[in-house]
Structures are given as C-alpha cells and as structure tokens.
Design an enzyme around this catalytic site. Structure first.
Site, PDB file in Angstrom:
ATOM      1  N   PRO A  65       0.794  -1.235   0.000  1.00 17.62           N
ATOM      2  CA  PRO A  65       0.000   0.000   0.000  1.00 17.62           C
ATOM      3  C   PRO A  65       0.824   1.283   0.000  1.00 17.62           C
ATOM      4  CG  PRO A  65      -1.007  -1.598   1.464  1.00 17.62           C
ATOM      5  CD  PRO A  65       0.287  -2.197   1.014  1.00 17.62           C
ATOM      6  N   GLY A 107       4.770   1.638  -3.882  1.00 21.66           N
ATOM      7  CA  GLY A 107       5.011   2.144  -5.227  1.00 21.66           C
ATOM      8  C   GLY A 107       6.162   1.399  -5.885  1.00 21.66           C
ATOM      9  N   TRP A 145      -2.148  -4.758  -5.094  1.00 24.69           N
ATOM     10  CA  TRP A 145      -2.180  -4.850  -6.558  1.00 24.69           C
ATOM     11  C   TRP A 145      -1.811  -6.238  -7.071  1.00 24.69           C
ATOM     12  CZ3 TRP A 145      -4.998  -0.968  -7.417  1.00 24.69           C
ATOM     13  CH2 TRP A 145      -4.747   0.285  -6.871  1.00 24.69           C
ATOM     14  N   THR A 154      -2.720  -9.061  -9.334  1.00 22.70           N
ATOM     15  CA  THR A 154      -3.566  -9.546 -10.415  1.00 22.70           C
ATOM     16  C   THR A 154      -3.810 -11.033 -10.198  1.00 22.70           C
ATOM     17  OG1 THR A 154      -2.663  -7.918 -11.951  1.00 22.70           O
ATOM     18  CG2 THR A 154      -3.764  -9.825 -12.905  1.00 22.70           C
ATOM     19  N   GLU A 196      11.429  -8.853 -15.490  1.00 25.31           N
ATOM     20  CA  GLU A 196      12.067  -8.582 -16.781  1.00 25.31           C
ATOM     21  C   GLU A 196      11.293  -9.233 -17.920  1.00 25.31           C
ATOM     22  OE1 GLU A 196      16.380  -9.740 -18.113  1.00 25.31           O
ATOM     23  OE2 GLU A 196      16.493  -8.080 -16.690  1.00 25.31           O
ATOM     24  N   ARG A 226     -17.151   5.437 -42.700  1.00 20.56           N
ATOM     25  CA  ARG A 226     -17.732   6.733 -42.342  1.00 20.56           C
ATOM     26  C   ARG A 226     -17.415   7.763 -43.425  1.00 20.56           C
ATOM     27  NH1 ARG A 226     -21.415  10.077 -39.947  1.00 20.56           N
ATOM     28  NH2 ARG A 226     -20.447  11.730 -38.682  1.00 20.56           N
ATOM     29  N   GLY A 272     -17.659  11.267 -32.171  1.00 23.39           N
ATOM     30  CA  GLY A 272     -18.587  11.116 -31.057  1.00 23.39           C
ATOM     31  C   GLY A 272     -18.940   9.673 -30.759  1.00 23.39           C
ATOM     32  N   GLU A 324       3.987  -3.229 -14.377  1.00 23.02           N
ATOM     33  CA  GLU A 324       5.387  -3.702 -14.435  1.00 23.02           C
ATOM     34  C   GLU A 324       6.389  -2.549 -14.465  1.00 23.02           C
ATOM     35  OE1 GLU A 324       5.627  -6.603 -13.776  1.00 23.02           O
ATOM     36  OE2 GLU A 324       4.036  -7.775 -14.692  1.00 23.02           O
ATOM     37  N   GLU A 377       8.660   6.190 -16.150  1.00 22.08           N
ATOM     38  CA  GLU A 377       9.823   6.812 -15.491  1.00 22.08           C
ATOM     39  C   GLU A 377      10.788   5.756 -14.963  1.00 22.08           C
ATOM     40  OE1 GLU A 377       6.781   9.560 -16.190  1.00 22.08           O
ATOM     41  OE2 GLU A 377       6.625   7.701 -15.039  1.00 22.08           O
TER      42      GLU A 377
END
Length: 396
Positions: free
Chosen positions: A132, A135, A160, A162, A253, A281, A353, A376, A380
């Site tokens: 929690p 990061g 987090w 999955t 990796e 379209r 739209g 993953e 940054e």
C-alpha cells in the site's frame, strides 16, 4: 494476411500456435469481450478454452508437462490475446511469471511439485511485490517473515495482485532479517499456497474483495493481508534466503516483455478499428480515410504499431538467447505502452462522437490502455533502467 506486426523467422510450430490462438481470439474472445468487460465478469469459458489449448503450460519445459516454447512464442500469443481483450492476457501473465521463476530458480522438489500442475492449469499463479505504501521502491518492502523453528511467520499487507482471488499459488516478496548491508539483500521470495476465493482463505491470510478499477475489468485485482500466517521453510523459492529481489526482478524482466506485447495487441486492435471505421464513415461526400488529416493519422498509427512490435520481438529474442535484456525490455515496454496510449487515442478521435459510446469497442480500449503505462513499472522507472544500462555500457 495483415501487413502489420508480422514476425520473421518463426518456425512452423510457432506459426501453427499463433494461427490457432488468432482463430480462438476472433471466435471466442472478440465477440464477447465488451459485454463481459462492461459487466466486470470473469471470463471462465475463455479461460477454460485456454486450458484446453495448453496455453497455461506454453513455456513450461516438456519434462514437466508443458510445451517448452520460448518467451518469443509466449509474447506473440499474448499480443494476439490482448488484441481480443487485455484482461484475458492478464489471467495468464502472472501465472507465466511464477512458472518462469520456479523453472529458473526453484529447487527440483519445487519444480516437480508445481510445474506439472501449472502446465495443466490446475495450479494458477500470481505474484506480489507491491504494498500500500510502496510504489516503485521495491527495496523498501515492509511485510516481514520471521523464522520460528522449521516455519516462518509472515505479517504485513501486499497490494495490486492480479489474479489475487482466482489463483491458488502466490509468489510473495517479503523482508527477512539476513543482516546484510543493502536492503534488497534482505528480501526473500515465498511460494504461498492458498485456496481460491476471498476473505480469510487460510489461517492468518486474507484476500479482501476485488478492487474496482477504471479498466482491466473481468480479471481480479486484490490486496493480500498476512497476520501471523505460518509457512514452511521449504516454500522459500530455491531455498535461497535473501535472494528474492533478484528472483523477482528476473520475473519482472520477462513480465515487461509481456506488458509490451499486451500494449502491441491493444494498438493493433485500435488500428484495426480505426482503419475500418475510416473507410465506412463518410463526410463531405467521401470516406474520411480519403481526407488527408485522417490518412496521415492512420499512417502514423501504423508506424507506431510496427515499431513497438519490432522492439518487443527483439527484447524477447534477446532473453531467449540467454543475453541480458534489461535495457531492451525496458525500451520495449516504454515505447509500446506510450505508443499504445497514443494509437488508442487517435483511433478514438477518428471515431468522433461514436468513440465515446459504450456501444463501440474503442471506448473499452481507451480505459484499458492507461494501465499499461504503469503495469510492471512506470515509464519513469523504465527510463531509469534504460539510462543506467546505457551509462554502464558507455562508461568513460
């Protein structure tokens, strides 16, 4: 045959696998993905189909009941599955990473016990590094395991995960007191067996309900809370205390190649939707694809799809060859995820739209693409990895 995202030099077996997966995606995933995603429904029928095809054992060595295929084969399979629905690729991603970690770092007993069941899809893997308050600073993990005789007692909270509720094996990175000077040298990876489900699934181990997300629906994302959970010392991956950080980074990796492949898959689908819509379209008396502004968008989108795919393939092939690929995997993940966001947004713009309507598939892709910018490791973090690698190689 589509022109984009083709891969040279594939074997007949690889081509057959990919053709089978593409047919499965076209027939079993694409027609149902939007409805399942809007309902946030776990795609059980699709998962069962992947089990029948042997995809859960795609990269597990043949001696343990798998197909023994390469990372490249897996990445190309993931690209196709993500083209259908990214959440389905998420179902097998963490499973693949844990199977890879056990194959590369596990004891022979751990391999014999887990890999055949994982290849059959009976044991399904998830993995947990984040917390929690954590990061990207993995070395600052607070969840701790303390030895008590032949067992260890784990306390702390992970975040987090999955497949946190639908998996029954989780590779968990925790802190152990090894007395070593660098924080990452005091991290150990445990293989935690657990039942499928939510709530207190085992003594001292709770999996709260699913986290509600903007996108990436269907697949479950959870927390995992340890409170005096006892686990045998034999569940330390490879029996290597303090080696968990390196083991996890090896898994991440290949996970970054996977995320790059997922981004490529979404980009391909966004482009497919855009070029189809642009020819159907019409405005000012002709299809919008014939307007230079739209034609140029399609050209740029296709170029980004191709560039990301080639970098993803290169990173996978490097890993398969046994060479270090941290820089290349970081580059592939960086460019594929960033381009994915850009290509998806351009497809959304081309739809006008209608792209804002939930009746159109591009609306779903617009909510899925941002996840790949952070999964993953953020862009940054990828830049940090890339720059460090370059400075190492070009050191004066």
């Amino acid at each position: 045959m589509a022109r984009l995202a083709q891969t040279a030099g594939l074997t007949d077996i690889q081509q057959e696998i990919l053709a089978t997966v593409k047919t499965f995606v076209d027939k079993e995933i694409l027609p149902h993905a939007t409805a399942l995603e809007h309902d946030d429904t776990y795609p059980q029928d699709i998962v069962d189909g992947m089990k029948e095809m042997g995809l859960f054992g795609l990269t597990i060595p043949e001696e343990y009941g798998g197909l023994g295929e390469s990372l490249l084969t897996y990445a190309l399979v993931v690209e196709q599955i993500a083209r259908g629905w990214m959440s389905v690729s998420g179902v097998i991603n963490t499973h693949f990473i844990v199977a890879y970690m056990i194959t590369q770092h596990g004891t022979e007993e751990q391999k014999q016990h887990y890999l055949p069941q994982m290849a059959a899809g009976e044991v399904r893997g998830s993995f947990s590094m984040s917390e929690p308050d954590l990061g990207s600073d993995v070395a600052a993990i607070k969840t701790k395991a303390v030895q008590d005789g032949d067992e260890w007692v784990i306390d702390g909270a992970k975040m987090w995960l999955t497949n946190g509720g639908t998996s029954n094996l989780t590779a968990v990175l925790v802190r152990t007191d090894e007395g070593r000077p660098k924080p990452y040298q005091n991290l150990t990876c445990f293989l935690v067996d657990k039942p499928v489900g939510y709530g207190e699934v085992a003594p001292g181990l709770t999996v709260p309900g699913k986290i509600d997300k903007m996108g990436y629906k269907g697949v479950d994302t959870t927390e995992m809370v340890f409170s005096g959970h006892r686990i045998a010392g034999t569940q330390i991956l490879g029996g290597l205390r303090g080696g968990g950080f390196a083991q996890m980074m090896d898994g991440v990796e290949v996970g970054r190649v996977n995320v790059a492949a997922r981004a490529c898959g979404i980009s391909i689908r966004a482009f497919e939707l855009a070029i189809e819509y642009a020819q159907q379209r019409s405005t000012f008396g002709k299809p919008i694809a014939q307007h230079q502004a739209i034609a140029f968008k399609l050209a740029e989108m296709a170029t980004k799809v191709e560039a990301a795919h080639l970098m993803m393939v290169n990173a996978a092939r490097l890993k398969d060859s046994g060479d270090r690929n941290d820089v290349e995997a970081g580059m592939a993940k960086l460019i594929a995820s960033e381009y994915c966001a850009e290509v998806t947004q351009e497809s959304f713009r081309i739809h006008g739209g209608y792209g804002y309507s939930k009746e159109y598939e591009i609306e779903r892709l617009m909510r899925e693409a941002p996840f790949l910018l952070i999964g993953e490791g953020t862009s940054e973090i990828q830049k940090t990895i890339i720059s460090r690698g370059l400075l190492r190689e070009y050191k004066l």
